[in-house]
Design an enzyme around this catalytic site. Structure first.
Site, PDB file in Angstrom:
ATOM      1  NE  ARG A  21      48.645  23.568  57.856  1.00 44.69           N
ATOM      2  CZ  ARG A  21      47.476  23.126  58.320  1.00 44.69           C
ATOM      3  NH1 ARG A  21      47.030  23.566  59.472  1.00 44.69           N
ATOM      4  NH2 ARG A  21      46.769  22.258  57.633  1.00 44.69           N
TER       5      ARG A  21
ATOM      6  CD  GLU B 265      50.657  21.930  65.897  1.00 46.51           C
ATOM      7  OE1 GLU B 265      50.040  20.892  65.552  1.00 46.51           O
ATOM      8  OE2 GLU B 265      50.275  23.067  65.609  1.00 46.51           O
TER       9      GLU B 265
ATOM     10  CG  HIS C 179      46.501  21.605  65.449  1.00 53.48           C
ATOM     11  ND1 HIS C 179      47.584  21.398  64.654  1.00 53.48           N
ATOM     12  CD2 HIS C 179      45.472  21.890  64.601  1.00 53.48           C
ATOM     13  CE1 HIS C 179      47.247  21.558  63.381  1.00 53.48           C
ATOM     14  NE2 HIS C 179      45.962  21.859  63.332  1.00 53.48           N
TER      15      HIS C 179
END
Length: 598
Positions: free
Chosen positions: A253, A282, A304
């Protein structure tokens, strides 16, 4: 190939809602079609990518389910607008983008897939570890720019190096096994980890603090959720304790590393490099610390991709869509974030008892209250678990099953809106008080190992007077009702039942059969339930002293002890106010008729 999700544009959403009465599920991000295919037969599934926050708030009132990944922000405003919303599913592990507290307040279940992308996340961690060790990112970029900088890109070997892991859960443990396979030494920090399991996996040591871990590792990876206790877990002070040759990794995270501190550590040479897959925002905002980290020459950055494998996306999609399917048709999730986690093996053990208790609740409302809510709301119920069942600590599914059964015949949704998150709220709204009682090793017969007792009391009765009782048990996977008020029984609570309270006299069965035959009603099974011993003695004493029948009209005979129930399983379309029910109720010796649908 599985069929693609239904797609629709904004202008057609209202028309679709008006023309399709099936429950609707909104999917505002790309989710693997293999899972969504499970939902198409029963529900309308709308895949609508590119929605703004305002779009989502405007659309969500029409939907019963919402399936998201990591980009959609399911805020308190979205949840408040979702008046029909019953489940929010996160196709992945983390639920940082969902306001779980607000969902719980609205009685909305939040589910995730805690195991669907374990392998993908672990493999990507190892990929970043090797990429940072061998400067793969810079090597690729310079070669694509027609530069040959071989001498500037000398890396290090990972064999015989020490990997530190913070968070030795499923992903952390898999990373540990992979790293050991590469010849690395692994040490870990996790106050909740099992030392025996860590040792079996090859982890050399479980340390007690960051101070013990940081100075000795060559690589550091974190696999924890983002909580108040893990936010900015590593800042300047922690990074300064590491070797100048160390490299850090993050596939968990954004925010577990303080991004400003990590940027400074790389610029100042406190550490040698980083492999980052997640960021606090993001995509990273321009000129932010996250954006500068992504562009840093000592960083290998990916957008990601931890769960971005074909297999992982199929796994999490199948997992959460299966849970959405179960929740919307009244079943139980296996990974509810805002309720006790129900593991598959635990669910298999509880499932027959869930069915039993739901049927007991339905039987209570329809038999004792005649399908009306008057004798349900305002009453106090006691749910008693006997024997082995009393050892189960997570009884939330059983509690919810009772609430669902009690309200199923008196609610517009037929009880399908009841789940383990909102069951307490629904019970409170309807004035239903439920106490749970665990009776362990009471010396009763073996049957009590699977026995459940449901008692109901008048409000303020203190547990005495006007008590109504239903008992049931499980044999294998088959459920039975063994007691219905004062009567000993043994029947399977399923389908359409006629429960006749009558005097057990010759000719009763034949008369009932004639009435049903006249109306074309077929009898599937029949059982006569006699008064139990205590009830026979009490009824006989009451009849001798007053000539009255307990729970029946006043009579001038001494036949109270001959009362019985005739329980019939029937085929046919019967309404509560139908002619057949009226004729049965008017027949001689019939005190009461209940129509029960289970």
């Amino acid at each position: 190939m599985a069929p693609s999700a239904i797609t629709s544009d904004t202008s057609s959403a209202g028309e679709a809602a008006a023309s399709d009465n099936r429950p609707r599920i909104l999917v505002p991000e790309k989710v693997s079609a293999e899972g969504l295919a499970l939902l198409h037969k029963l529900y309308t599934v709308d895949t609508r990518t590119g929605l703004t926050a305002e779009d989502l708030i405007a659309l969500i009132p029409s939907y019963h389910g919402l399936i998201v990944r990591s980009e959609t922000k399911v805020t308190a405003a979205v949840l408040a607008a979702g008046s029909k919303l019953r489940v929010v599913a996160r196709a992945g592990v983390g639920v940082d983008n969902i306001d779980v507290s607000a969902a719980t307040g609205h009685g909305i279940i939040v589910v995730n897939s805690p195991s669907g992308n374990i392998a993908a996340a672990a493999e990507h961690t190892i990929a970043l570890l090797l990429a940072t060790a061998r400067n793969v990112g810079r090597a690729d970029a310079t070669l694509k720019a027609a530069k040959w900088e071989r001498s500037k890109l000398v890396g290090i070997e990972v064999g015989r190096k020490t990997l530190g892991i913070i968070g030795l859960g499923k992903v952390g443990m898999k990373v540990a096994r992979m790293a050991i396979g590469l010849g690395m030494k692994v040490v870990a920090l996790d106050p909740y980890a099992s030392a025996d399991m860590a040792k079996q996996a090859g982890v050399e040591a479980l340390v007690e603090s960051l101070a013990d871990l940081l100075p000795v590792v060559d690589f550091l990876t974190i696999h924890t959720p983002l909580l108040a206790s893990t936010l900015n877990l590593l800042g300047e002070a922690e990074l300064q304790k590491m070797k100048p040759t160390a490299r850090v990794l993050n596939v968990a995270r954004g925010g577990v590393y303080n991004e400003e501190a990590l940027l400074k550590a790389l610029d100042e040479g406190w550490i040698a490099g980083a492999g980052l897959d997640v960021f606090t925002a993001e995509p990273p905002a321009l000129d932010s610390a996250a954006a500068r980290l992504a562009a840093h020459p000592k960083v290998v950055a990916t957008p990601h991709l931890g769960a971005s494998t074909v297999e992982a996306q199929e796994n999490v999609s199948m997992d959460v869509c299966t849970q959405v399917l179960e929740i919307l048709r009244g079943g139980l999730p296996t990974a509810a974030v805002n309720a006790p986690l129900i593991m598959p093996e635990e669910y298999r053990r509880l499932e027959p008892f869930v069915r039993l208790i739901e049927r007991m609740g339905g039987l209570y409302t329809q038999h004792f209250a005649g399908g009306r809510g008057g004798m349900v709301g305002g009453r106090r119920f006691e749910l008693v678990y006997h024997g082995e069942l009393a050892e189960i600590s997570n009884t939330r599914p059983l509690f919810a099953a009772l609430v669902k059964g009690l309200v199923s015949s008196i609610s517009d949704a037929g009880g399908r809106d009841v789940n383990i998150v909102n069951a307490t709220l629904i019970a409170r709204e309807r004035g239903i008080a439920i106490d749970e009682k665990h009776v362990r090793n009471d010396g009763s017969p073996a049957l009590h190992a699977s026995l459940v007792t449901l008692r109901s009391f008048e409000p303020g009765g203190g547990g005495t007077g006007h008590e109504q009782v239903i008992e049931g048990y499980v044999s294998g996977k088959v459920i039975f009702i063994s007691k219905l008020d004062r009567f000993a029984a043994n029947f399977h609570p399923e389908g359409v039942l006629l429960v006749l309270h009558n005097y057990d006299e010759p000719g009763k069965i034949g008369n009932v059969g004639m009435v049903l035959g006249k109306h074309g009603i077929n009898i599937k099974f029949m059982q006569v339930a006699a008064l139990n011993r205590e009830a026979r003695e009490a009824a006989a004493a009451a009849a001798a002293s007053s000539g009255s029948v307990v729970d029946g009209p006043v009579v001038d005979t001494g036949d109270a002890a001959k009362e019985a129930l005739m329980i019939l399983g029937v085929d046919g379309d019967i309404a509560r106010d139908s002619e057949v029910v009226r004729e049965l109720g008017e027949a001689e010796g019939i005190l009461n008729v209940s129509l029960v649908r289970l």
